[in-house]
Enzyme design. Structure first.
Site, PDB file in Angstrom:
ATOM      1  CG  ASP A  45      -1.885   1.055   1.317  1.00  0.00           C
ATOM      2  OD1 ASP A  45      -2.973   1.277   0.945  1.00  0.00           O
ATOM      3  OD2 ASP A  45      -1.570   2.476   1.669  1.00  0.00           O
ATOM      4  CE1 TYR A  50       0.586   8.145   2.668  1.00  0.00           C
ATOM      5  CE2 TYR A  50       0.965   5.804   1.994  1.00  0.00           C
ATOM      6  CZ  TYR A  50       0.003   6.739   2.698  1.00  0.00           C
ATOM      7  OH  TYR A  50      -1.054   6.194   3.073  1.00  0.00           O
ATOM      8  CE  LYS A  75      -4.069   4.661   0.931  1.00  0.00           C
ATOM      9  NZ  LYS A  75      -2.484   4.508   0.599  1.00  0.00           N
ATOM     10  CG  HIS A 108      -4.738   9.977   0.340  1.00  0.00           C
ATOM     11  ND1 HIS A 108      -3.360   9.811   0.194  1.00  0.00           N
ATOM     12  CD2 HIS A 108      -5.057   9.300   1.614  1.00  0.00           C
ATOM     13  CE1 HIS A 108      -2.908   9.161   1.345  1.00  0.00           C
ATOM     14  NE2 HIS A 108      -3.841   9.091   1.951  1.00  0.00           N
ATOM     15  CE  LYS A 232       5.363   4.043   9.803  1.00  0.00           C
ATOM     16  NZ  LYS A 232       6.681   4.530  10.000  1.00  0.00           N
ATOM     17  CB  SER A 233       7.974  -1.974  10.708  1.00  0.00           C
ATOM     18  OG  SER A 233       9.194  -1.991  11.085  1.00  0.00           O
ATOM     19  CB  VAL A 234      11.930   1.131   8.052  1.00  0.00           C
ATOM     20  CG1 VAL A 234      11.237   1.903   7.113  1.00  0.00           C
ATOM     21  CG2 VAL A 234      12.455   1.733   9.556  1.00  0.00           C
ATOM     22  NE  ARG A 238       7.919  -4.197  16.179  1.00  0.00           N
ATOM     23  CZ  ARG A 238       7.940  -3.120  16.818  1.00  0.00           C
ATOM     24  NH1 ARG A 238       7.088  -2.245  16.362  1.00  0.00           N
ATOM     25  NH2 ARG A 238       8.605  -2.935  17.903  1.00  0.00           N
ATOM     26  CG  ASN A 242       4.116  -5.812  12.299  1.00  0.00           C
ATOM     27  OD1 ASN A 242       3.889  -5.826  13.297  1.00  0.00           O
ATOM     28  ND2 ASN A 242       4.535  -4.525  11.761  1.00  0.00           N
TER      29      ASN A 242
END
Length: 281
Positions: A45, A50, A75, A108, A232-234, A238, A242
């Site tokens: 997504d 963004y 979006k 959006h 979300k994570s970088v 994590r 998730n």
């Protein structure tokens, strides 16, 4: 591990768990999405606002994963609601993502105080994309019940999804109920309230009972309720954590305990869609 799918109202199927890229810096996006794809995510997504669509495109191109195994959502930027602007912006999204067809494209924000309150013509423009075969499905994001009712009544076109803020502290039940009434699937953004629910005693107790983390229990709560969710994570740990939410389930009572944490409007972490009017410069 197999991620469940949900059948949308146009009979396309979307993975119920995806990988979100909100607030992932553009320079970090390709690496984060690459990690997510390696872990097993097949639903990504992103959004024009963004500013990281190109990173998503880089990751999916280099992954070697067949296009038909991926679900990609983006979006429309708030500054491009006028039909011709929306068409141009959509073309740019396809180019940045490096695809000919996008799986899901959303308005959006409704921006009811902008563009003379006309988000209906924007919705008609998105509906064209499906007719042209350039989008598999189109939908909306942050639409309140009145916004949903209006676009359906005036166009006869029902969105595939409504992506709204939903988490244990803000169930957003009116928008969820309106979406379900129209046959629109609910996608939950900010699913763990930007981390605010992770120290909650109720969620912590349930997590301990299952040998899971509070984040995993919260994401599982969404899944149990039928939400489509994309944390979300970088960080690789994590991102893996998730994804690891399909080897346990919550009882009906545990789901109810978490749902009871709802604080109503006081629990909202993002803007109110009825008044939000931000247009990027």
């Amino acid at each position: 591990m197999t991620v469940p799918t949900i059948t949308l109202n146009n009979q396309t199927t979307i993975p119920q768990l995806g990988f979100g890229t909100y607030q992932v810096p553009p320079e970090d996006t390709a690496a984060a999405v690459t990690t997510a794809l390696e872990v097993g995510y097949r639903h990504i997504d992103t959004a024009q606002m963004y500013q990281n669509e190109a990173g998503v495109g880089e990751a999916i191109t280099s992954s070697g994963i067949a296009r038909d195994e991926l679900w990609i959502t983006s979006k429309l930027n708030n500054g491009f609601h006028r039909p011709d602007d929306a068409r141009r912006a959509f073309d740019e999204t396809l180019g940045k993502l490096g695809v000919d067809v996008i799986d899901l494209f959303l308005i959006h924000w409704p921006l009811p105080t902008q563009y003379d309150g006309d988000y209906v013509s924007t919705w008609r423009t998105l509906a064209e994309l499906v007719e042209q075969g350039r989008a598999r499905a189109v939908g909306v994001s942050n639409f309140q019940p009145a916004h949903l009712d209006r676009i359906v009544e005036e166009t006869g076109v029902v969105p595939a999804v409504n992506q709204i803020e939903v988490h244990p502290y803000f169930g957003n039940e009116d928008a969820r109920a309106a979406s379900i009434r129209h046959g629109v699937e609910v996608e939950a953004w900010s699913p763990i309230a930007q981390g605010a629910v992770l120290d909650d005693a109720v969620i912590g107790r349930i997590a301990e009972a299952h040998g899971k983390t509070p984040a995993q229990v919260t994401l599982r709560w969404h899944v149990e309720r039928g939400d489509i969710v994309f944390p979300k994570s970088v960080t690789e740990q994590r991102i893996r954590e998730n994804f690891d939410i399909f080897d346990f389930s919550l009882s009906v009572d545990e789901v109810a305990q978490i749902s009871a944490l709802d604080k109503g409007a006081a629990g909202r972490t993002g803007p109110d869609p009825d008044t939000f009017d931000y247009i990027p410069s």
